[in-house]
Design a protein around this motif. Structure first.
Motif, short mmCIF file in Angstrom:
data_model
loop_
_atom_site.label_atom_id
_atom_site.label_comp_id
_atom_site.label_asym_id
_atom_site.label_seq_id
_atom_site.Cartn_x
_atom_site.Cartn_y
_atom_site.Cartn_z
N ALA A 49 -63.74 76.59 20.53
CA ALA A 49 -63.28 77.81 19.88
C ALA A 49 -63.87 79.04 20.56
O ALA A 49 -63.18 80.05 20.75
CB ALA A 49 -63.65 77.79 18.39
N LEU A 50 -65.13 78.96 20.93
CA LEU A 50 -65.78 80.06 21.64
C LEU A 50 -65.07 80.31 22.98
O LEU A 50 -64.78 81.46 23.33
CB LEU A 50 -67.26 79.73 21.85
CG LEU A 50 -68.17 80.84 22.32
CD1 LEU A 50 -68.22 81.98 21.31
CD2 LEU A 50 -69.59 80.29 22.54
N CYS A 52 -72.63 81.46 13.52
CA CYS A 52 -71.54 82.31 14.01
C CYS A 52 -70.84 82.98 12.83
O CYS A 52 -70.57 84.19 12.87
CB CYS A 52 -70.56 81.46 14.82
SG CYS A 52 -69.17 82.39 15.46
N ARG A 95 -61.93 79.49 23.70
CA ARG A 95 -60.59 80.03 23.42
C ARG A 95 -60.65 81.52 23.11
O ARG A 95 -59.72 82.26 23.41
CB ARG A 95 -59.96 79.29 22.24
CG ARG A 95 -59.37 77.94 22.58
CD ARG A 95 -58.51 77.39 21.47
NE ARG A 95 -59.19 77.28 20.19
CZ ARG A 95 -59.86 76.22 19.75
NH1 ARG A 95 -59.93 75.13 20.50
NH2 ARG A 95 -60.43 76.22 18.57
N ALA A 96 -61.76 81.95 22.50
CA ALA A 96 -61.94 83.38 22.19
C ALA A 96 -62.29 84.17 23.45
O ALA A 96 -62.33 85.40 23.41
CB ALA A 96 -63.02 83.55 21.12
N ALA A 110 -64.86 89.46 17.39
CA ALA A 110 -63.87 88.55 17.95
C ALA A 110 -64.35 87.10 17.90
O ALA A 110 -63.71 86.22 18.45
CB ALA A 110 -63.58 88.94 19.40
N LEU A 111 -65.45 86.86 17.22
CA LEU A 111 -66.02 85.52 17.16
C LEU A 111 -65.04 84.51 16.55
O LEU A 111 -65.04 83.35 16.92
CB LEU A 111 -67.32 85.52 16.35
CG LEU A 111 -68.49 86.26 16.99
CD1 LEU A 111 -69.62 86.42 15.98
CD2 LEU A 111 -68.98 85.53 18.21
N ALA A 147 -70.37 87.22 23.22
CA ALA A 147 -69.49 87.74 22.17
C ALA A 147 -70.10 88.97 21.49
O ALA A 147 -69.40 89.94 21.21
CB ALA A 147 -69.20 86.65 21.14
N ARG A 175 -61.77 84.63 16.71
CA ARG A 175 -60.50 84.64 17.43
C ARG A 175 -60.15 83.27 18.02
O ARG A 175 -58.99 83.00 18.28
CB ARG A 175 -60.59 85.67 18.55
CG ARG A 175 -59.31 86.24 18.99
CD ARG A 175 -59.46 87.38 19.94
NE ARG A 175 -60.40 87.10 21.01
CZ ARG A 175 -60.95 88.02 21.77
NH1 ARG A 175 -60.68 89.28 21.58
NH2 ARG A 175 -61.80 87.70 22.72
N GLY A 176 -61.14 82.42 18.22
CA GLY A 176 -60.90 81.11 18.83
C GLY A 176 -60.36 80.07 17.88
O GLY A 176 -60.07 78.96 18.28
#
Length: 145
Positions: free
Chosen positions: A63-64, A32, A66-67, A47-48, A75, A50-51
């Motif tokens: 985290a994925l 990622c 949350r993003a 935006a990867l 994504a 963002r989490g």
């Protein structure tokens, strides 16, 4: 502005220089982060990340989520990148193979059938032959940059 293929080559080289030999570590040196770095080299704002941060597979999955994504492929799709057959991938494109977990494994195409990424049996990210890829995205320089 430099020619498209030159920009793609330079971004792939920067990605190779940064990640080659780095041992896999969730949240620091993983597929990622590799893909996000590569996309930034081409002017994208992925935006990867963002989490938030993570340090395990479970943390990466959270985290994925949350993003706002169900998968890494989703994504990448939200960036408007064109999906292409993996056999059509050229230098600077991103490819995905099935991984040991539900994520799959992203890698960056270096050209001549080679990618940079992580694989079992390697101590760090390495240049490998591109085999068994199931998805690919065309990654031209971002038109907004």
């Amino acid at each position: 502005m430099k020619p498209v293929l030159e920009a793609r080559r330079d971004a792939a080289q920067a990605t190779l220089d940064r990640y080659r030999g780095q041992p896999f570590r969730f949240g620091r040196y993983d597929c990622c982060r590799l893909a996000a770095f590569h996309l930034r080299q081409l002017g994208y704002k992925p935006a990867l990340a963002r989490g938030g941060s993570y340090s395990s597979a479970l943390g990466a999955r959270r985290a994925l989520a949350r993003a706002g994504f169900a998968s890494l492929a989703e994504a990448l799709d939200t960036l408007g990148l064109e999906r292409i057959p993996p056999a059509a991938a050229i230098v600077g494109d991103i490819v995905q193979a099935d991984g040991e977990d539900a994520f799959g494994a992203l890698a960056v195409v270096l050209g001549n059938g080679r990618i940079i990424g992580w694989a079992e049996g390697h101590d760090g990210a390495e240049v490998m032959q591109m085999i068994a890829m199931n998805t690919a995205w065309r990654v031209p320089p971002c038109p907004k940059s």
